[in-house]
Write an enzyme that holds these catalytic residues in place. Structure first.
Site, PDB file in Angstrom:
ATOM      1  CB  ALA A 263      -9.234  -2.221  -4.802  1.00 19.18           C
TER       2      ALA A 263
ATOM      3  N   GLY B  88      -6.927   1.489  -1.928  1.00 21.10           N
ATOM      4  CA  GLY B  88      -8.236   2.075  -2.188  1.00 21.10           C
ATOM      5  C   GLY B  88      -8.986   2.450  -0.918  1.00 21.10           C
TER       6      GLY B  88
ATOM      7  CD  GLU C 178      -6.416   5.278  -4.407  1.00 18.19           C
ATOM      8  OE1 GLU C 178      -6.823   4.100  -4.526  1.00 18.19           O
ATOM      9  OE2 GLU C 178      -5.874   5.897  -5.334  1.00 18.19           O
TER      10      GLU C 178
HETATM   11  N1  DAK Z   1      -7.796  -7.832  -1.427  1.00 19.32           N
HETATM   12  C1  DAK Z   1      -8.268  -9.097  -1.269  1.00 19.32           C
HETATM   13  N2  DAK Z   1      -8.093  -9.795  -0.147  1.00 19.32           N
HETATM   14  C2  DAK Z   1      -7.390  -9.220   0.847  1.00 19.32           C
HETATM   15  C3  DAK Z   1      -6.871  -7.918   0.746  1.00 19.32           C
HETATM   16  C4  DAK Z   1      -7.105  -7.212  -0.463  1.00 19.32           C
HETATM   17  N3  DAK Z   1      -6.702  -5.950  -0.636  1.00 19.32           N
HETATM   18  N4  DAK Z   1      -6.219  -7.624   1.893  1.00 19.32           N
HETATM   19  C5  DAK Z   1      -6.336  -8.710   2.685  1.00 19.32           C
HETATM   20  N5  DAK Z   1      -7.044  -9.657   2.051  1.00 19.32           N
HETATM   21  C6  DAK Z   1      -7.383 -10.998   2.556  1.00 19.32           C
HETATM   22  C7  DAK Z   1      -6.179 -11.916   2.567  1.00 19.32           C
HETATM   23  O1  DAK Z   1      -5.959 -12.444   1.274  1.00 19.32           O
HETATM   24  C8  DAK Z   1      -6.598 -12.941   3.580  1.00 19.32           C
HETATM   25  O2  DAK Z   1      -7.506 -13.816   2.956  1.00 19.32           O
HETATM   26  P1  DAK Z   1      -7.360 -15.429   3.152  1.00 19.32           P
HETATM   27  O3  DAK Z   1      -5.962 -15.758   2.789  1.00 19.32           O
HETATM   28  O4  DAK Z   1      -7.633 -15.622   4.626  1.00 19.32           O
HETATM   29  O5  DAK Z   1      -8.401 -15.996   2.277  1.00 19.32           O
HETATM   30  C9  DAK Z   1      -7.390 -12.121   4.592  1.00 19.32           C
HETATM   31  O6  DAK Z   1      -7.770 -10.930   3.908  1.00 19.32           O
HETATM   32  C10 DAK Z   1      -6.557 -11.714   5.799  1.00 19.32           C
HETATM   33  O7  DAK Z   1      -5.384 -11.114   5.333  1.00 19.32           O
HETATM   34  P2  DAK Z   1      -3.900 -11.531   5.802  1.00 19.32           P
HETATM   35  O8  DAK Z   1      -3.870 -12.983   6.163  1.00 19.32           O
HETATM   36  O9  DAK Z   1      -2.971 -11.059   4.771  1.00 19.32           O
HETATM   37  O10 DAK Z   1      -3.786 -10.675   7.145  1.00 19.32           O
HETATM   38  P3  DAK Z   1      -2.475 -10.082   7.795  1.00 19.32           P
HETATM   39  O11 DAK Z   1      -2.911  -9.511   9.095  1.00 19.32           O
HETATM   40  O12 DAK Z   1      -1.357 -11.081   7.780  1.00 19.32           O
HETATM   41  O13 DAK Z   1      -2.006  -8.887   6.813  1.00 19.32           O
HETATM   42  C11 DAK Z   1      -2.374  -6.882   5.498  1.00 19.32           C
HETATM   43  C12 DAK Z   1      -2.806  -7.777   6.701  1.00 19.32           C
HETATM   44  C13 DAK Z   1      -3.394  -5.780   5.341  1.00 19.32           C
HETATM   45  C14 DAK Z   1      -1.008  -6.277   5.778  1.00 19.32           C
HETATM   46  C15 DAK Z   1      -2.300  -7.774   4.219  1.00 19.32           C
HETATM   47  O14 DAK Z   1      -3.525  -8.505   4.104  1.00 19.32           O
HETATM   48  C16 DAK Z   1      -2.107  -6.971   2.962  1.00 19.32           C
HETATM   49  O15 DAK Z   1      -0.994  -6.543   2.650  1.00 19.32           O
HETATM   50  N6  DAK Z   1      -3.200  -6.803   2.177  1.00 19.32           N
HETATM   51  C17 DAK Z   1      -3.118  -6.179   0.850  1.00 19.32           C
HETATM   52  C18 DAK Z   1      -3.008  -4.702   0.997  1.00 19.32           C
HETATM   53  C19 DAK Z   1      -2.887  -4.026  -0.379  1.00 19.32           C
HETATM   54  O16 DAK Z   1      -1.961  -4.300  -1.135  1.00 19.32           O
HETATM   55  N7  DAK Z   1      -3.826  -3.130  -0.645  1.00 19.32           N
HETATM   56  C20 DAK Z   1      -3.849  -2.404  -1.921  1.00 19.32           C
HETATM   57  C21 DAK Z   1      -4.680  -3.150  -2.939  1.00 19.32           C
HETATM   58  S1  DAK Z   1      -4.668  -2.311  -4.508  1.00 19.32           S
HETATM   59  C22 DAK Z   1      -9.343   2.374  -8.660  1.00 19.32           C
HETATM   60  C23 DAK Z   1      -9.942   2.161  -7.457  1.00 19.32           C
HETATM   61  C24 DAK Z   1      -9.251   1.533  -6.434  1.00 19.32           C
HETATM   62  C25 DAK Z   1      -7.982   1.064  -6.641  1.00 19.32           C
HETATM   63  C26 DAK Z   1      -7.368   1.280  -7.850  1.00 19.32           C
HETATM   64  C27 DAK Z   1      -8.045   1.913  -8.902  1.00 19.32           C
HETATM   65  N8  DAK Z   1     -10.080   3.050  -9.732  1.00 19.32           N
HETATM   66  C28 DAK Z   1     -11.247   3.806  -9.409  1.00 19.32           C
HETATM   67  C29 DAK Z   1      -9.535   3.064 -11.054  1.00 19.32           C
HETATM   68  C30 DAK Z   1      -7.316   0.419  -5.512  1.00 19.32           C
HETATM   69  C31 DAK Z   1      -6.313  -0.446  -5.582  1.00 19.32           C
HETATM   70  C32 DAK Z   1      -5.856  -1.112  -4.342  1.00 19.32           C
HETATM   71  O17 DAK Z   1      -6.303  -0.839  -3.254  1.00 19.32           O
END
Ligand code: DAK
Length: 257
Positions: A65, A108, A111
């Site tokens: 997400a 997400g 998921e």
């Molecule tokens: N959200 C927003 N932006 C994201 C992102 C994310 N999840 N993942 C990556 N980006 C963005 C980065 O901020 C970066 O943007 P800029 O800095 O260039 O503006 C760009 O994408 C490229 O990312 P990186 O520079 O970080 O790229 P790397 O190759 O170095 O790293 C990575 C890739 C995937 C390992 C890293 O980006 C990362 O760790 N991303 C976050 C992954 C994460 O934590 N995902 C879980 C998010 S929480 C629900 C529904 C859904 C959910 C919950 C409840 N309900 C129905 C109630 C879901 C929650 C989640 O998914």
């Protein structure tokens, strides 16, 4: 309908949705989920479509997400606006949906993939539920679906450590149906979709519904449900056609009736 965050196409009897937020590794924001739901409803109600494939880019199916959209939300804003409510629509689709996953499939994104009926993965796919690293836990069914796919031991490992699992481990663990070379991913998913879409739609939908029952009920109740739907198939012309065609050694022509 013009889409901003996804690309929507048809390939024969298959609907194809491609996430299109490359700058954010296909992070799933509200706009994208709303557009995805619209596309899914369109395919669901289009009698020409028998299956949908959802895919991302080579680098990311979806990195979760959109954290930037969530970061500043307060509880009361999120509650009143029913924030993230649209996420589970995909789990309600009756026609099959295949996730074709390359690169990051996180949070997400995973998921959502688990709400699909098959996950076809590229060798480059990486799966994780890293919410714990953000000070939250999975919220779109991850804590419930992942243990059903891969068992409690591995699900606990992934959810509590937030670590990534590669495609080979995901296949061994039972998360994904097939793993293929990166350049074969879309073709493999589309071929599976094409095969599914060549069968009788109502029979495919009933088969999907019945397999999903296995996740939710006891063996005895699931088997009773299966028997009821199985017998109902003898009221369809597609059952007559399928069996007549087999006996006559010809290809069946299903009419979705
Ligand atoms: N959200 C927003 N932006 C994201 C992102 C994310 N999840 N993942 C990556 N980006 C963005 C980065 O901020 C970066 O943007 P800029 O800095 O260039 O503006 C760009 O994408 C490229 O990312 P990186 O520079 O970080 O790229 P790397 O190759 O170095 O790293 C990575 C890739 C995937 C390992 C890293 O980006 C990362 O760790 N991303 C976050 C992954 C994460 O934590 N995902 C879980 C998010 S929480 C629900 C529904 C859904 C959910 C919950 C409840 N309900 C129905 C109630 C879901 C929650 C989640 O998914």
């Amino acid at each position: 309908m013009s889409y901003q965050t996804i690309i929507v196409e048809t390939r024969g009897k298959t609907g194809l949705v491609t996430f299109n937020r490359p700058q954010a590794l296909n992070a799933l924001n509200e706009a994208l989920i709303a557009e995805l739901n619209t596309a899914l409803v369109d395919f669901e109600t289009n009698p020409e479509i028998g299956c949908t494939v959802i895919t991302g880019s080579e680098k990311a199916f979806a990195a979760g997400a959109d954290v930037k959209e969530m970061a500043e939300k307060t509880y009361i804003e999120a509650y009143l606006a029913r924030f993230l409510d649209g996420w589970t629509r995909i789990a309600d689709t009756r026609k099959p949906v295949i996730a074709a996953v390359s690169g990051f499939c996180l949070g997400g994104g995973l998921e959502l993939a688990m709400m699909c009926d098959l996950i076809v993965a590229s060798e480059t796919a990486r799966f994780a539920l890293p919410e714990i690293t953000l000070g939250i836990m999975p919220g779109a069914g991850g804590t419930q679906r992942l243990p059903r796919f891969i068992g409690k031991a591995k699900a606990m490992d992934l959810i509590l450590t937030g670590r990534m699992m590669d495609a080979a481990e995901a296949e061994r663990a039972g998360l994904v149906s097939r793993v293929v070379a990166p350049d074969k991913l879309l073709a493999e998913a589309l071929a599976a979709a094409d095969k599914i879409a060549s069968y009788s739609q109502p029979i495919v939908m009933m088969a999907k519904e019945t397999v999903n029952r296995a996740q939710e009920t006891s063996l005895a109740e699931g088997a009773r449900f299966e028997r009821r739907l199985f017998l109902s198939m003898f009221a369809t012309t597609d059952q007559k056609e399928g069996m007549d065609a087999f006996i006559a050694k010809r290809k069946p022509v299903f009419r979705n009736r």
